[in-house]
Design an enzyme around this catalytic site. Structure first.
Site, PDB file in Angstrom:
ATOM      1  N   GLY A   9      43.698  49.696  28.871  1.00 27.91           N
ATOM      2  CA  GLY A   9      44.318  48.774  29.829  1.00 27.91           C
ATOM      3  C   GLY A   9      45.658  48.291  29.301  1.00 27.91           C
ATOM      4  O   GLY A   9      46.048  47.143  29.503  1.00 27.91           O
ATOM      5  N   GLN A  13      49.005  43.061  32.333  1.00 23.50           N
ATOM      6  CA  GLN A  13      49.821  41.896  31.962  1.00 23.50           C
ATOM      7  C   GLN A  13      49.750  41.603  30.459  1.00 23.50           C
ATOM      8  O   GLN A  13      50.777  41.433  29.812  1.00 23.50           O
ATOM      9  CB  GLN A  13      49.347  40.658  32.745  1.00 23.50           C
ATOM     10  CG  GLN A  13      50.276  39.451  32.581  1.00 23.50           C
ATOM     11  CD  GLN A  13      49.622  38.125  32.949  1.00 23.50           C
ATOM     12  OE1 GLN A  13      48.398  38.021  33.063  1.00 23.50           O
ATOM     13  NE2 GLN A  13      50.440  37.107  33.136  1.00 23.50           N
ATOM     14  N   ARG A  37      46.182  55.338  34.545  1.00 18.47           N
ATOM     15  CA  ARG A  37      47.263  56.201  35.021  1.00 18.47           C
ATOM     16  C   ARG A  37      48.425  56.135  34.052  1.00 18.47           C
ATOM     17  O   ARG A  37      48.596  55.137  33.360  1.00 18.47           O
ATOM     18  CB  ARG A  37      47.798  55.728  36.389  1.00 18.47           C
ATOM     19  CG  ARG A  37      46.980  56.165  37.572  1.00 18.47           C
ATOM     20  CD  ARG A  37      47.678  55.771  38.876  1.00 18.47           C
ATOM     21  NE  ARG A  37      47.964  54.329  38.935  1.00 18.47           N
ATOM     22  CZ  ARG A  37      47.079  53.412  39.290  1.00 18.47           C
ATOM     23  NH1 ARG A  37      45.860  53.747  39.609  1.00 18.47           N
ATOM     24  NH2 ARG A  37      47.403  52.128  39.312  1.00 18.47           N
ATOM     25  N   TYR A 143      34.071  37.415  38.815  1.00 19.91           N
ATOM     26  CA  TYR A 143      34.782  37.575  37.540  1.00 19.91           C
ATOM     27  C   TYR A 143      34.141  36.696  36.458  1.00 19.91           C
ATOM     28  O   TYR A 143      33.852  37.155  35.345  1.00 19.91           O
ATOM     29  CB  TYR A 143      36.238  37.177  37.771  1.00 19.91           C
ATOM     30  CG  TYR A 143      37.143  37.154  36.572  1.00 19.91           C
ATOM     31  CD1 TYR A 143      37.390  38.289  35.825  1.00 19.91           C
ATOM     32  CD2 TYR A 143      37.809  35.962  36.227  1.00 19.91           C
ATOM     33  CE1 TYR A 143      38.266  38.251  34.744  1.00 19.91           C
ATOM     34  CE2 TYR A 143      38.678  35.921  35.161  1.00 19.91           C
ATOM     35  CZ  TYR A 143      38.901  37.063  34.411  1.00 19.91           C
ATOM     36  OH  TYR A 143      39.769  37.026  33.349  1.00 19.91           O
ATOM     37  N   LYS A 147      32.265  37.774  32.997  1.00 24.10           N
ATOM     38  CA  LYS A 147      32.755  37.341  31.676  1.00 24.10           C
ATOM     39  C   LYS A 147      31.654  36.590  30.915  1.00 24.10           C
ATOM     40  O   LYS A 147      31.505  36.749  29.707  1.00 24.10           O
ATOM     41  CB  LYS A 147      34.006  36.464  31.819  1.00 24.10           C
ATOM     42  CG  LYS A 147      35.258  37.254  32.220  1.00 24.10           C
ATOM     43  CD  LYS A 147      35.667  38.234  31.145  1.00 24.10           C
ATOM     44  CE  LYS A 147      36.839  39.101  31.530  1.00 24.10           C
ATOM     45  NZ  LYS A 147      37.119  40.171  30.577  1.00 24.10           N
TER      46      LYS A 147
HETATM   47  C1  AKB Z   1      42.579  34.557  36.529  1.00 22.63           C
HETATM   48  O1  AKB Z   1      43.208  33.669  37.138  1.00 22.63           O
HETATM   49  O2  AKB Z   1      41.680  35.228  37.038  1.00 22.63           O
HETATM   50  C2  AKB Z   1      42.891  34.789  35.071  1.00 22.63           C
HETATM   51  C3  AKB Z   1      41.986  34.029  34.178  1.00 22.63           C
HETATM   52  C4  AKB Z   1      42.082  32.562  34.103  1.00 22.63           C
HETATM   53  O3  AKB Z   1      41.181  34.609  33.513  1.00 22.63           O
HETATM   54  N1  AKB Z   1      44.249  34.456  34.798  1.00 22.63           N
END
Ligand code: AKB
Length: 314
Positions: A9, A13, A37, A143, A147
């Site tokens: 990756g 960013q 890619r 997300y 995590k």
């Molecule tokens: C997001 O906003 O998803 C990320 C993070 C806080 O992990 N920047």
């Protein structure tokens, strides 16, 4: 002896800036950048680059063997806003890429892993101010769930199989050189670009939404510092809280106005407001400071000055 590093990756960013910094420290030939890619970026042209699908164990294993990799930085992930639009893929990518790398370390094919966690592991029932290292964690985003589960697996692989995996809960990250990747904190990057281009910005969060943030220089320093720390200094094998500053859209706009007096901000909150509302406003990172000496350098004022300087040059 220098580590032989694989960054998965590397065109994202964080990956982009991390690749440049690691190449400067350990030598270009010792840092293999990889991504899904071959993008037309500095990362691809400034040193060894491989195309790899983070979901393909055999591809990663092959690269590890060919390049005799010792350390892997796994930066491929779907961030909070993008993950809500594609939950199944987000879970697949965020979890299975981690398992691939953990299993390579368990099989002693690599020595050390860096895996990024996030403030998204916290949820609406977590104490909002000065969120402690150990507290209630009921994330409400795809997300955040991935995590939090990832943190549990990191700790498990460390305790059961002796895997050396190190992790940081990144706050929102702000950089002038690389665009953000689909997160809820992305407004804090866009706002600088729009301030310079149009002297105005429509924010997708409400005026008083306070979130923990960090300048990319600090985040890269923290990442390298935790990886360079002696193993006995790393006492937390899930992920470390990490902090630098916290601010609201109003506060960042006020700071920008000091440099661009006619700058105007308006507010049009969208689905990301709910995500932001579920996250901490500020973070207690005492453990990172005590265990491996973390210290941030940039606050809102110095970051704003540096961002505008570099973006103007660009
Ligand atoms: C997001 O906003 O998803 C990320 C993070 C806080 O992990 N920047």
């Amino acid at each position: 002896m220098n580590p032989k590093i694989l960054i998965i990756g590397a065109c994202g960013q964080i990956g982009t800036e991390l690749t440049h910094k690691l190449r400067a420290i350990y030598g270009t030939e010792n840092v293999i950048a990889s991504d899904i890619r071959k993008m037309n970026t500095d990362v691809v042209h400034s040193g060894p680059f491989e195309v790899v699908n983070a979901l393909d164990f055999n591809q990663i294993e092959h690269l590890v063997e060919v390049h005799q990799i010792t350390d892997v930085y796994l930066m491929a992930a779907l961030l909070s806003a993008t993950a809500e639009k594609n939950p199944a893929f987000a879970w697949d990518l965020n979890m299975n890429s981690l398992f691939h790398v953990l299993n390579l370390a368990k099989a002693k094919k690599i020595k050390k892993i860096f895996w990024p966690s996030s403030i998204a592991v916290f949820g609406p029932t977590t104490p909002k101010e000065n969120t402690p290292q150990y507290t209630i964690m009921e994330p409400s985003t795809v997300y955040g769930i991935s995590k939090q589960a990832g943190e549990r697996w990191c700790e498990y692989y460390h305790h059961i199989f002796g895997v050396d995996v190190r992790s940081i809960r990144y706050p929102g990250l702000i950089s002038w050189s690389t665009p953000p990747g689909g997160g809820t904190t992305d407004y804090a990057v866009d706002i600088y670009h729009k301030a310079l281009e149009q002297s105005k910005y429509e924010c997708f969060l409400s005026a008083e939404t306070k979130m923990p943030m960090m300048y990319m220089d600090d985040a890269i320093r923290a990442t390298i510092q935790i990886m360079q720390a002696d193993a006995e200094k790393i006492k937390i094998h899930s992920s470390y809280n990490l902090a630098a500053m916290s601010f609201t859209p109003t506060q960042i706009a006020t700071e920008i106005k000091k440099h661009i007096p006619d700058f105007e901000i308006t507010y049009q909150p969208d689905f990301r407001q709910q995500i932001a509302d579920s996250w901490p406003a500020s973070i207690d990172d005492t453990s990172a400071r005590e265990d491996w000496g973390w210290k941030h350098e940039f606050d809102l004022g110095s970051m704003t000055q540096d961002m505008l300087l570099h973006l103007r040059e660009q």
